[in-house]
Design an enzyme around this catalytic site. Structure first.
Site, short mmCIF file in Angstrom:
data_model
loop_
_atom_site.label_atom_id
_atom_site.label_comp_id
_atom_site.label_asym_id
_atom_site.label_seq_id
_atom_site.Cartn_x
_atom_site.Cartn_y
_atom_site.Cartn_z
N ASP A 56 0.93 -1.33 -0.03
CA ASP A 56 0.07 -0.08 -0.05
C ASP A 56 0.90 1.20 0.12
O ASP A 56 0.39 2.28 0.17
CB ASP A 56 -0.89 -0.16 1.19
CG ASP A 56 -0.26 0.15 2.50
OD1 ASP A 56 1.13 0.29 2.62
OD2 ASP A 56 -0.87 0.06 3.60
N ASP A 60 5.31 -0.76 7.26
CA ASP A 60 4.21 -1.16 8.36
C ASP A 60 5.00 -2.21 9.31
O ASP A 60 6.38 -2.39 9.21
CB ASP A 60 3.15 -1.97 7.83
CG ASP A 60 3.51 -2.82 6.72
OD1 ASP A 60 4.49 -3.65 6.95
OD2 ASP A 60 3.02 -2.81 5.54
N ASP A 235 8.47 12.24 24.03
CA ASP A 235 8.54 13.26 22.92
C ASP A 235 8.22 14.41 23.81
O ASP A 235 7.41 14.51 24.80
CB ASP A 235 7.22 12.94 22.25
CG ASP A 235 7.09 13.78 20.91
OD1 ASP A 235 7.88 13.85 19.98
OD2 ASP A 235 6.12 14.87 20.89
N GLU A 289 13.36 13.60 24.95
CA GLU A 289 13.70 14.45 23.85
C GLU A 289 13.55 16.00 24.64
O GLU A 289 12.47 16.52 24.75
CB GLU A 289 12.68 14.48 22.57
CG GLU A 289 12.91 15.19 21.59
CD GLU A 289 11.88 15.79 20.73
OE1 GLU A 289 12.06 16.02 19.58
OE2 GLU A 289 10.78 15.68 21.14
#
Ligand code: NOJ
Length: 591
Positions: A56, A60, A235, A289
């Site tokens: 696609d 993945d 994050d 981070e």
């Protein structure tokens, strides 16, 4: 009865030994407490771009599983997976809709479990991305939060009334800019208030001051740890505690808003609670981070006596020369880069731990940013940079494709890009008439995050072997015909095979993990020469950061002893003070 007495005695004896063992201080190595994550080499996977298994055009999880043997052969032992959670993809998964669900494009939870089992079977570990400064605006918490001012989830996010301009129009609550252009506040007519989003409009910031938010985050962390992941890359974690009162930024603060957004008054409290309630119960690793955090502030997050994080990413090196840390890169010099590593060694003590990296999914390609990606020097300069990352202090983080020396993409126009940061910046700067298009693209193409996000180049086939389909989500770099993993696996002198040798050397050399660091020649404009020393064991690393050959004499009559690795094939040059270095040559000596 006798048996019972015997069992009791045995239990007492065992407990005494166990308590004694627990009471033993850990055996330190050069003053450092040994840990598996200090000895690890981490490899970052950006799942969308790694390997597509179903044609696609989108990478993945089964695709990653199919490449585990490749990673094992490379020698890395921790994989950091960028977000794999359910997301509408405003920011490619950094906008999470459901923290307990796998993104449908990436596969299913069963696929994730198979990946994790495959990683463990190969004696590697997996860390995942914890994105909890914000969620997607499609997360059920935000859907509820925005529905009314009295909804129980209202306080999961940061809502404020607007201000009124002299002409009566509405203004956001303050002048905070978003990292993705425009204001960090968006007006929501339904409840006539603004919500805060440091990033995209579709990434509302969570309100960590609400204890219920923290409980929810801790619960989702346990969910993944109980599944068997070994920790988190967190994050923008210093942004979770907002500045007290959130006043306007001053003109000076606006030059680098991260410095004000980061390390708010409650950060320590939140991280210590997270550590106490979650992290301390697992054998995990954490890397924050640490946007907006200086090297001097680093111990306040990672000192192991504080019980917060294990390590952080500091951006001084990777963002060297970039205006405000986010803008285009101006000029920088090697002595400036070396000074950053020296500052790290000075500021971080034996209770702290460091990371070393020069690329990730938010930065241009390693070799294009810090080396020379021309045909003549791409290979040696990519090898030199891997040498540096794998021999400096700190846990090294390699980004997918850098082990092949993948390069920046030849971007020309807006439609070549996918990244919301570029699209928003184009609207704000070019569409508004402030910046000419050619100036914008000249600067953007060099620093764009999409440089790192073009698909992995696996072989010389169509679409670089990334997908069997014809429409990868982001174009494959046209150089994939010659620059790909299959070709490099077959070439003993490739960046890939050299990186394998480097990782193998590091894996068996504790001096590169726990050894002291000394820069031997801080002012030299093109040579980086340093030692890593662990007791009687010493290694010398010499790197020629230039596209010109050079005769280099080591300072203080020092001699390079026995050469153990060189990024150029050919005879070794050892037991000498004078080194004849080729362009971008990197050598490692055992002293
Ligand atoms: C930092 C991530 O690395 C970046 O990719 C993302 O856009 C922002 N945080 C927002 O989550």
């Amino acid at each position: 009865m006798r048996q019972k007495l015997f069992d009791t005695l045995l239990l007492i004896a065992f407990s005494t030994v166990a308590v004694a063992a627990l009471a033993q201080p850990p055996q330190l190595i050069n003053g450092y407490e040994p840990k598996w994550w200090k000895e690890a080499v981490v490899y970052q996977i950006y799942p969308r771009s790694f390997k597509d298994s179903n044609g696609d055009g989108i990478g993945d999880i089964p695709g990653i599983t199919s490449k585990l043997d490749y990673l094992q052969k490379l020698g890395v032992n921790v994989i950091w997976l960028s977000p794999h959670f359910d997301s509408p993809n405003a920011d490619n998964g950094y906008d999470i809709r459901d923290y307990r669900k796998v993104m449908a494009e990436f596969g299913s939870m069963a696929d994730f479990d198979t990946l994790l089992a495959g990683i463990k079977q190969r004696h590697m570990r997996l860390i995942i991305d914890l994105v909890v400064n914000h969620t997607s605006d499609e997360h059920q918490w935000f859907v509820a939060s925005r529905s009314s001012r009295t909804n129980p989830y209202r306080d999961f996010y940061i809502w404020r009334p607007g201000r009124t301009a002299p002409d009566g129009s509405k203004l956001p609550p303050n002048n905070y800019p978003s990292y993705f252009s425009g204001s960090a506040w968006t007006y929501d007519a339904k409840t006539d208030e603004y919500y805060l989003h440091y990033f995209a409009v579709k990434q509302p910031d969570l309100n960590w001051a609400n204890p219920k938010v923290r409980e929810e985050v801790f619960s989702l962390m346990r969910f993944w740890l109980d599944k068997g992941v070994s920790g988190f890359r967190m994050d923008v974690i210093p942004l979770i505690s907002k500045p007290a009162g959130m006043p306007d930024l001053t003109p000076e603060q606006l030059k680098n808003p991260s410095n004000t957004f980061a390390n708010g008054p409650h950060l320590t409290e939140y991280l210590q609670q997270m550590n106490r309630e979650v992290l301390s119960h697992y054998d995990d690793m954490t890397v924050g981070e640490a946007i907006g955090t200086t090297v001097a502030q680093t111990p306040s997050l990672v000192d192991d006596r504080r019980h917060e994080l294990n390590m952080i990413f500091n951006f001084d090196a990777v963002r060297i020369g970039r205006q405000g840390g986010e803008g285009p890169r101006g000029s920088w010099t090697l002595p400036e880069l070396k000074a950053i590593y020296t500052a790290h060694a000075q500021e971080l003590g034996k209770h702290d731990w460091d990371t070393v990296f020069l690329s990730n999914h938010d930065n241009p390609r390693l070799v294009s940013a810090f080396g020379d990606d021309s045909a003549a020097f791409r290979v040696p300069s990519a090898k030199l940079l891997e040498t540096m990352i794998l021999t400096l202090r700190g846990t090294p983080f390699l980004y997918q494709g850098d082990e092949l020396g993948m390069t920046n993409y030849p971007f020309h126009q807006l439609s070549d890009y996918d990244d919301i940061a570029v699209k928003n910046a184009y609207q704000a700067q070019v569409a508004s008439g402030k910046v000419p298009a050619d100036v914008f693209f000249a600067a953007t193409s060099k620093i764009a995050r999409d440089n790192a996000r073009t698909p992995m180049q696996w072989d010389a086939g169509p679409e670089g072997g990334f997908t069997s389909g014809t429409h990868p989500w982001l174009a494959v770099n046209p150089n994939s015909k010659s620059l790909n993993a299959a070709a490099e696996a077959a070439d003993p002198d490739s960046v890939l095979n050299y990186t394998r040798r480097l990782i193998a050397l590091r894996a068996t050399t504790k001096a590169f993990v726990y050894g002291d660091y000394q820069d031997l020649d801080p002012q030299h404009p093109t040579v980086f020469a340093y030692t890593r020393t662990l007791g009687p064991e010493q290694y010398l690393v010499v790197e020629n950061f230039s596209s010109k050959p050079l005769v280099y004499t080591l300072p203080n009559n020092r001699k390079a002893a026995q050469q153990v690795l060189d990024d150029y094939p050919g005879p070794a040059e050892g037991n000498t003070s004078t080194l004849h270095l080729q362009p971008w040559e990197a050598r490692i000596y055992k002293q």
